[in-house]
Write an enzyme that holds these catalytic residues in place. Structure first.
Site, mmCIF file in Angstrom:
data_model
loop_
_atom_site.group_PDB
_atom_site.id
_atom_site.type_symbol
_atom_site.label_atom_id
_atom_site.label_comp_id
_atom_site.label_asym_id
_atom_site.label_seq_id
_atom_site.Cartn_x
_atom_site.Cartn_y
_atom_site.Cartn_z
ATOM 1 N N ALA A 352 43.295 17.296 47.000
ATOM 2 C CA ALA A 352 42.579 16.388 47.900
ATOM 3 C C ALA A 352 41.130 16.806 47.968
ATOM 4 O O ALA A 352 40.778 17.762 48.627
ATOM 5 C CB ALA A 352 43.202 16.402 49.290
ATOM 6 N N MET A 353 40.299 16.074 47.242
ATOM 7 C CA MET A 353 38.903 16.466 47.140
ATOM 8 C C MET A 353 38.075 15.246 46.778
ATOM 9 O O MET A 353 38.494 14.411 45.984
ATOM 10 C CB MET A 353 38.765 17.560 46.070
ATOM 11 C CG MET A 353 37.359 18.063 45.867
ATOM 12 S SD MET A 353 36.674 18.782 47.391
ATOM 13 C CE MET A 353 34.938 18.607 47.066
ATOM 14 N N GLU A 354 36.860 15.184 47.344
ATOM 15 C CA GLU A 354 36.043 13.978 47.248
ATOM 16 C C GLU A 354 35.096 13.987 46.064
ATOM 17 O O GLU A 354 33.993 13.462 46.141
ATOM 18 C CB GLU A 354 35.239 13.807 48.538
ATOM 19 C CG GLU A 354 34.173 14.867 48.784
ATOM 20 C CD GLU A 354 34.658 16.088 49.544
ATOM 21 O OE1 GLU A 354 33.816 16.887 49.971
ATOM 22 O OE2 GLU A 354 35.886 16.232 49.718
ATOM 23 N N ASN A 355 35.466 14.606 44.949
ATOM 24 C CA ASN A 355 34.573 14.671 43.797
ATOM 25 C C ASN A 355 33.970 13.292 43.523
ATOM 26 O O ASN A 355 34.667 12.284 43.516
ATOM 27 C CB ASN A 355 35.342 15.131 42.567
ATOM 28 C CG ASN A 355 36.157 16.371 42.832
ATOM 29 O OD1 ASN A 355 35.627 17.424 43.138
ATOM 30 N ND2 ASN A 355 37.478 16.240 42.727
ATOM 31 N N HIS A 387 39.081 8.146 53.690
ATOM 32 C CA HIS A 387 38.280 9.334 53.976
ATOM 33 C C HIS A 387 37.533 9.804 52.735
ATOM 34 O O HIS A 387 36.324 10.053 52.764
ATOM 35 C CB HIS A 387 39.214 10.436 54.487
ATOM 36 C CG HIS A 387 38.550 11.749 54.752
ATOM 37 N ND1 HIS A 387 38.047 12.092 55.975
ATOM 38 C CD2 HIS A 387 38.316 12.805 53.945
ATOM 39 C CE1 HIS A 387 37.529 13.306 55.922
ATOM 40 N NE2 HIS A 387 37.681 13.763 54.688
ATOM 41 N N GLU A 388 38.265 9.912 51.617
ATOM 42 C CA GLU A 388 37.629 10.423 50.402
ATOM 43 C C GLU A 388 36.625 9.420 49.825
ATOM 44 O O GLU A 388 35.588 9.811 49.283
ATOM 45 C CB GLU A 388 38.696 10.779 49.353
ATOM 46 C CG GLU A 388 39.788 11.741 49.827
ATOM 47 C CD GLU A 388 39.261 13.086 50.303
ATOM 48 O OE1 GLU A 388 38.046 13.350 50.193
ATOM 49 O OE2 GLU A 388 40.056 13.888 50.810
ATOM 50 N N GLU A 410 31.494 15.974 56.396
ATOM 51 C CA GLU A 410 32.747 15.441 56.916
ATOM 52 C C GLU A 410 32.518 14.300 57.898
ATOM 53 O O GLU A 410 33.410 13.936 58.650
ATOM 54 C CB GLU A 410 33.566 16.565 57.552
ATOM 55 C CG GLU A 410 33.983 17.636 56.560
ATOM 56 C CD GLU A 410 34.643 17.065 55.309
ATOM 57 O OE1 GLU A 410 35.262 15.985 55.369
ATOM 58 O OE2 GLU A 410 34.556 17.706 54.255
#
Length: 955
Positions: A352-355, A387-388, A410
């Protein structure tokens, strides 16, 4: 306008107070050495270049302490050309990086981040001398994760240079850096590889200047087996199969020649990125398949392709997450009034990461089978994805300067916040039935207040000089408190002006880095309110206030003091004065309601004029980040008003009232019996979220008083008294056409009645699992009852039921079926088997679920603490590189509540290096102390109220 926040990594994700309560009602109750310490060796240097240099030494740098973990600014990286080859058979990667540098000051040494990589020869080319030179010596510092390469000739100031470094490393399994992941196909284990760089792990994948302020452009080239798919932030611009002897650049040729000749290899080149921070660089390699949609963006008119990738076994469960991305991406562009700058947006189902341009998200957060998923799973997927996607603006286009301003990234909470808000839901049809603004109170505001009420809390903007500190601030303060504070500000200045201010902030800082004042200056410009001054203490100070309300002849007197969960604090802890929007709700003589949003408490105390003969309430809508303490008499009047069929007090008001009185009783500022009296008055309540608040409150009491058998049994009876009538009214059958609130209330009532040991509910749930065991037919296990049915089967069954649940756990029909049931067994041999399973079979990403199950089991609670201590070094090594360790420390000791417990835990950690989990440990120890005080202060009051209720219930 705000909604539920999904943890960006679901990293923490696990806000303990609410999780404990949920686990408890399903189950049984209310529930140093550095990580794998490595000895340091002396600094070393080499006069001649060596083929590869492994990080085994420690530098003796005498840099000032404040600069110890920050890179010098004598050079600036402006562009990276990164080439990565991935061998999924050898589970290793290698590559080289060519970094374009601006030389700000003359230097003969280049210092950059690197961690765990074998580095090859480094060379540097200067545009002044137009010559390339190899390094003459080097030093490696594992503590600061930096490499320093020295060169014979200095690079002149105001010149440009290019640094080339080769590297290689195994693909790790710690879910950080460039790491491997496994999946099963036809009984065979297969692998893929992917990145997770936030906060400081790009350096574990390639040498770089790994700080968020040091933005650069990136051109990624990937080499892999021909049957794998390569992904990165940007679209691929070319892909070709490599034929030996082909004309390629020398560095590329050398790398290709080093790869096993028995494989066919391909080269995938990707477009260059916009300027970006290293932690959002991303790439992945594996046998991925995908689903695809396109969206037309409202500002630019561009058609943007959206894809979601996964392994073939799960891709059919990814359509919902893809649809959410397609819905929300255009909305963000409209709301922020800033174009989405990339030509595509992919999602990869992994972590879970917003790359930027390549979101990654773990299976539990992005996959679901619509025919087998409950509402909770759907909410999790929608909120994770929204969110991402919001991060494409917050964090990616505009990035905080350093991790002490993590919350600025965030602000994606604005993602769920805005997109899942009731306003946008109604306007755009985005899940309007979920009531996210109301659910925000239980999921985030209360999580934030629970953590921030501790003396061991930290400010939203918190100092974090190194990686050990950075990893610990991904918590309910950086996420939920930050979201709550901004939600309060939005309510105070008005949503439209607030969003305008956010847009101004983004536009002013496109592709840049920011600090707190940048955001508030944008909002100030849009609103005319000095939000920098208004919000300063909310962001930079620990804690929040409790507003004490006393009545006067002309109205009320209000006073603010810092709220501490234990109720006792040194006066020096009470020095902060917050600017508190009071948001006063009043009722007129004719019943008309007004809310004064201009009222603000900027001093310690003051008088407010209003008619106390009429109903009034502070913190209307529960948008303020504070507690309100009324006199017992006023609280009784407010609770009575809230219980009316058409009360002027909203759902959000009722939730806030209950959460406040519960927290105040825990702190000794109110009687615990007041909390139970409010719940008893509200026994005819209809709203799901109020009942969820009731359930949270009662199970939190079970967590504290679990070792008093008399209190536990009567408390269970009270819980059953409240929830069994709802079960009887709603039954066990779900309809796709029924309102979401009805579905959720039914599920809550059944799980709560199960925890209350109602025999009819137990028998019903057991019979449904028995049918499944006998026939293999799961039709009697609806998705929303799955957890309760599994818990009932294991708790009240034997080995056969336990083994059946283990089988389901290992091959669930949907990844969202996360089970805590294995931990609730009452058979010691099966409990031992669960502990063994945790060590030998559980996936790293699943271990928190097992710990939750154990923590919810009164029989297992102390055993869990013993298990953690006995396996401390094993768990430390296993999770040293990621965020899980903090959760394990918190969960392992979450139910302990005696002075001996406190002394034992404190003694265990006394000789441990707790630098990677210092905050979690401090909060855990404080939690034990608070529970001790709570029990000593309130046991008699609680027992007296319960005994009186029990006698009354038998009449």
């Amino acid at each position: 306008m705000w909604s539920v926040l999904g943890s960006c990594r679901h990293r923490i994700a696990e806000y303990v107070p609410r999780v404990r309560a949920y686990s408890a009602r399903l189950g049984l109750g209310g529930s140093s050495v550095s990580p794998f310490h490595r000895p340091r060796t002396r600094n070393f240097s080499c006069s001649q270049p060596a083929p590869f240099h492994r990080h085994k030494s420690h530098s003796s740098s005498m840099a000032p302490a404040e600069d110890k973990y920050r890179l010098p600014v004598n050079v600036k990286a402006t562009h990276y050309a990164v080439t990565i080859s991935t061998d999924l058979e050898k589970l290793a990667f290698s590559g080289f990086v060519n970094i374009s540098l601006d030389i700000n000051e003359e230097t003969s040494a280049l210092e950059f981040n690197s961690n765990g990589l074998e580095l090859g020869n480094a060379s540097v080319y200067s545009d002044v001398s137009q010559t390339e030179q190899l390094h003459s010596s080097y030093t490696i510092d594992p503590e600061t994760q930096r490499a320093t390469f020295k060169f014979p000739d200095a690079l002149p100031a105001s010149s440009k240079a290019q640094l080339k470094v080769a590297f290689n490393a195994p693909l790790g399994s710690s879910m950080t850096g460039y790491y491997k992941a496994a999946w099963e196909e036809d009984g065979h284990t297969k692998h893929y590889a992917l990145t997770q760089f936030e906060p400081t792990d790009a350096r574990a994948a390639f040498p770089c200047w790994d700080e968020p302020l040091l933005k650069a452009t990136f051109a990624i080239t990937m080499i892999s087996h021909v049957d794998n798919v390569n992904l990165s932030n940007m679209p691929a611009i070319s892909e070709e199969i490599y034929e030996p002897g082909s004309n390629v650049a020398p560095e590329m040729g050398k790398l290709l020649e080093s790869l096993p000749a028995e494989h066919k290899w391909k080269i995938t080149r990707f477009q260059t990125t916009p300027p970006m921070s290293s932690y959002i660089v991303a790439y992945a390699c594996g046998p991925f398949v995908h689903l695809e949609q396109t969206v037309v963006m409202p500002l630019s008119g561009k058609t943007v392709p959206l894809r979601i990738y996964g392994t073939p076994d799960v891709i059919h469960q990814a359509a919902f997450a893809l649809d959410v991305a397609a819905r929300v991406l255009p909305i963000y562009e409209t709301v922020f009034d800033v174009e989405y700058p990339l030509p595509k947006l992919d999602t990869l189902v992994v972590w879970a990461m917003e790359n930027w341009g390549l979101i990654t998200g773990r299976t539990t957060a992005l996959l679901l089978d619509p025919t087998r998923a409950d509402i909770h799973a759907k909410k999790l997927v929608a909120m994770t994805q929204s969110h991402e996607v919001a991060h494409m603006w917050f964090g990616n286009i505009t990035t905080m300067r350093w991790w002490d301003n993590l919350y600025l990234n965030e602000e994606t909470k604005m993602g769920e916040v805005i997109i899942m808000s009731e306003y946008c839901s109604r306007l755009l049809g985005i899940f309007p039935e979920w009531r996210p603004n109301s659910e925000f109170i239980s999921d985030h505001l209360q999580s934030a207040l629970a953590l921030d009420a501790k003396l061991s809390s930290h400010p939203i903007e918190v100092e974090c000089p190194d990686a050990n500190h950075i990893n610990q601030i991904f918590d309910a303060l950086s996420y939920s408190k930050a979201a709550s504070v901004l939600r309060m500000l939005c309510d105070y200045v008005g949503e439209e002006k607030f969003l305008k201010g956010v847009s101004l902030y983004l536009k002013k800082n496109l592709y840049g880095n920011t600090v707190t004042n940048d955001l508030f200056e944008g909002i100030s410009t849009a609103t005319g309110v000095d939000t920098v001054k208004l919000m300063d203490n909310w962001i930079k100070k620990i804690g929040f206030p409790v507003i004490k309300v006393t009545e006067t002849p002309n109205g009320i007197h209000v006073r603010q003091d810092r709220f501490i969960e234990s109720g006792a604090a040194d006066p020096k802890e009470n020095e902060t004065i917050w600017n508190v929007p009071l948001s006063i709700l009043t009722a007129g003589p004719n019943g008309q309601v007004s809310i004064d949003k201009t009222a603000i408490l900027e001093e310690r105390e003051k008088d407010v004029t209003l008619d106390t003969n009429q109903t009034f309430k502070l913190n209307a809508g529960t948008v303020g980040v504070y507690r309100v303490l009324y006199t017992p008499e006023r609280l009784a009047k407010i609770a009575a008003e809230a219980s009316k069929e058409n009360s002027i007090l909203t759902l959000e008001d009722r939730m806030g009232i209950l959460y406040d009185v519960t927290a105040l009783s825990k702190a000794g500022l109110a009687k615990l019996s007041d909390t139970l009296t409010v719940i008893d008055i509200w026994s005819k309540e209809k709203e799901y979220l109020v009942w969820a608040s009731v359930s949270d409150t009662l199970w939190s009491l079970m967590v504290v008083f679990w070792e008093d058998p008399q209190i536990v049994e009567i408390l269970r009876s009270f819980i059953a008294f409240l929830f069994v009538p709802i079960v009887k009214r709603l039954g066990y059958e779900y309809s796709p056409d029924e309102p979401t609130d009805v579905t959720q209330l039914r599920t809550l009532a059944i799980s709560s009645a199960l925890g209350g040991k109602d025999q009819d509910v137990i028998d019903e749930l057991k019979s449904r699992f028995s049918h499944y065991m006998e026939t293999g037919d799961a039709s009697k296990i609806p998705p929303d009852l799955q957890s309760s049915i599994f818990v009932a089967a294991v708790r009240y069954g034997g080995r056969a039921e336990y083994e059946a649940v283990v089988k389901i756990q290992e091959k669930p029909e949907t990844p969202t079926a996360r089970l805590t049931a294995m931990g609730v067994t009452q058979d010691q041999s099966l409990l031992d088997q669960t502990f063994s399973y945790i060590l030998t079979k559980s996936r790293d990403q699943d271990i928190v679920y097992f710990f939750r199950g154990m923590q919810s089991n009164m029989m297992a609670r102390r055993q869990l603490a013993t298990f953690f201590k006995a396996n401390y070094y094993t768990l430390l090594k296993r999770f040293e590189g990621n965020f899980t360790l903090n959760s394990l420390v918190s969960l392992s000791f979450a139910g302990l509540s005696t002075r001996k417990d406190y002394e034992d835990v404190e003694a265990f950690f006394r000789d441990k290096d707790n630098s990677k989990y210092r905050m979690a440990l401090a909060q855990t120890l404080e939690g034990i102390r608070t529970r001790i005080a709570y029990i000593e202060r309130s046991s008699d009051d609680l027992a007296a109220w319960l005994n009186k209720w029990e006698k009354r219930s038998k009449l």
